[in-house]
Scaffold this motif. Structure first.
Motif, PDB file in Angstrom:
ATOM      1  N   PHE A 271      58.258  53.061  57.562  1.00 16.81           N
ATOM      2  CA  PHE A 271      57.377  54.182  57.208  1.00 16.81           C
ATOM      3  C   PHE A 271      57.691  54.787  55.834  1.00 16.81           C
ATOM      4  N   GLN A 272      58.734  54.281  55.180  1.00 16.42           N
ATOM      5  CA  GLN A 272      58.975  54.670  53.771  1.00 16.42           C
ATOM      6  C   GLN A 272      58.385  53.617  52.826  1.00 16.42           C
ATOM      7  N   ASN A 273      57.630  52.706  53.399  1.00 10.78           N
ATOM      8  CA  ASN A 273      57.019  51.595  52.645  1.00 10.78           C
ATOM      9  C   ASN A 273      58.046  50.605  52.110  1.00 10.78           C
ATOM     10  N   LYS A 376      56.250  50.358  60.549  1.00  9.43           N
ATOM     11  CA  LYS A 376      54.854  50.717  60.274  1.00  9.43           C
ATOM     12  C   LYS A 376      53.938  49.491  60.332  1.00  9.43           C
TER      13      LYS A 376
END
Ligand SMILES: *[C@@H]1O[C@H](CO)[C@@H](O)[C@H](O)[C@H]1NC(C)=O
Ligand SMILES: *[C@@H]1O[C@H](CO)[C@@H](O)[C@H](O)[C@H]1NC(C)=O
Ligand SMILES: *[C@@H]1O[C@H](CO)[C@@H](O)[C@H](O)[C@H]1NC(C)=O
Ligand SMILES: *[C@@H]1O[C@H](CO)[C@@H](O)[C@H](O)[C@H]1NC(C)=O
Length: 389
Positions: A271-273, A376
């Motif tokens: 989710f932090q890419n 993600k």
């Protein structure tokens, strides 16, 4: 093809015509000079010294011009022969753009020779002006004929371009029919039809961008739009949408990895890419009778950690078909998934989709990277190990 034959026939006629014109040009010069050259003594006898002295330079000039024209003619004739040869090649072969370029070059050379001829004639100020004009006129006519020829060439060319286009389309169709995976579609990221030996025709999503060309996507998660808590039948047949989230199906995976040595590439994004990957260079799963066992992984490489290694030789388990090593429970149920499990799993890419990084065993996780923290997006892809096969 008929159009081509016809046009090429016209070209040959035009060529002969041009050649005749050139010949006439030469003959005009020849006629003037030969009559004198054949009988130089007679001329001298019949003419007085003044006459001879005045005529001699003129005749010499004419002779020189004639020679030049002859030389040029030999070259042009030589090229005419080449041109005819090329035309034959053209009709015989599959119509080839490089041949057109050669014809184009010959045409340009002809124009150059014409210019040289005119320059040579103009240099000879002593020559008969009418003679020069006549040759010039004929050369102009010649140029016109060449222009017509060039136009025909262009129209022929477009016919050839059309042929090439059709050939290319047919080739692409052939590739599509023959494709057993995404390799023929190179860097494409679109949906293509393939034909898997032992399985049949099927549409697949290709990904030729994430990890190089030719990968076939077998699983994809990124927005939680598809429920992955499915039964055996659904995991066998596949589910979801190729334009969204999906699992391609165990049966097709079995047939693909059986037909050729395959590699597996798993891409994970948190989710932090942050993106990580795990790659296995010899991916093979068993048949339904073997409960789609994870039979081979080969060598691991990547930066996500070798999580799948723990479940090598494990069978596939769903909530309705328990083939795991946990005797008092069902891993698929426990992890809300369908996957290869033993006593437990070390990865859970078909788990429940969460919209933030929860710490939950039911989520999508890769233990060796982030424990049970939800990811993600994930994507699994396969490609033949030897893409030239
Ligand atoms: C096209 O022309 C080149 C050179 O003339 C030749 O090597 C090649 O085989 C030709 N291709 C076809 C399809 O005719
Ligand atoms: C023939 O067509 C190709 C592309 O279609 C073009 O590049 C080439 O210049 C053309 N040649 C002639 C002689 O028209
Ligand atoms: C994909 O491949 C084609 C043909 O090889 C090339 O023209 C195109 O630029 C490539 N596209 C990307 C995004 O790499
Ligand atoms: C991750 O990328 C998406 C899409 O590019 C963007 O909307 C989002 O803000 C990014 N998240 C973080 C934590 O950088």
């Amino acid at each position: 093809m008929n159009t081509l034959r016809r046009a090429s026939g016209i070209m040959r006629i035009k060529e002969v015509y041009i050649f005749k014109l050139l010949l006439m040009a030469a003959v005009t010069v020849c006629a003037t000079s030969n009559s004198v050259e054949d009988n130089p003594i007679d001329s001298k006898d019949q003419c007085n010294a003044f006459c001879f002295n005045t005529l001699k330079p003129l005749l010499d000039n004419a002779m020189e011009t004639k020679k030049k024209i002859e030389n040029c003619e030999v070259s042009i004739q030589d090229r005419d022969e080449k041109l005819q040869k090329l035309q034959k090649q053209l009709v015989a072969s599959e119509m080839n753009a490089s041949i057109f370029n050669q014809i184009e070059n010959i045409f340009n050379e002809k124009i150059k020779y014409k210019d040289k001829l005119i320059a040579a004639l103009e240099e000879k100020s002593g020559s008969d002006q009418n003679e020069i004009d006549s040759i010039k006129r004929q050369l102009d006519a010649n140029t016109e004929a060449l222009k017509v020829l060039k136009t025909q060439l262009a129209s022929l060319n477009s016919t050839v371009s059309l042929h090439n286009f059709n050939a290319k389309q047919q080739h692409e169709k052939l590739v599509q029919v023959k494709a057993m995976n995404c390799v023929p579609f190179e860097n494409s990221t679109a949906i293509h039809d393939i034909d898997v030996a032992g399985f049949g025709k099927v549409s697949v999503l290709c990904d030729g961008q994430t990890a190089g060309p030719g990968w076939t996507v077998v699983q994809r998660r990124f927005d939680g739009s598809v429920d992955f808590y499915r039964n055996w039948f659904e995991y066998r047949e596949g589910f979801g949408s190729l334009t969204g989230e999906f699992f391609l199906g165990l049966e097709i995976l079995y047939h693909m990895t059986k037909s050729l040595p395959y590699e597996l590439y798993i891409q994970l994004v948190d989710f932090q890419n942050v993106s990580r990957h795990a790659r296995y260079d010899s991916f093979l799963i068993g048949s339904e009778d073997e409960q789609y066992m994870l039979k081979s992984l080969g060598t691991y490489s990547g930066n996500a950690g070798n999580a799948l290694r723990y479940n090598l030789y494990d069978s596939f388990t769903t909530y309705d078909q328990d083939h795991d090593g946990w005797t008092s429970g069902n891993c698929a149920e426990w992890y809300s998934s369908g996957w290869w499990y033993n006593l437990y799993g070390n990865s859970n890419l078909n788990g429940k989709y969460f919209y933030d990084e929860v710490n939950n065993e039911k989520s999508i996780w890769w233990y060796n990277w982030k424990g049970y923290h939800a990811l993600k997006s994930v994507q699994m892809m396969i490609r033949p190990k030897y893409t030239s096969i």
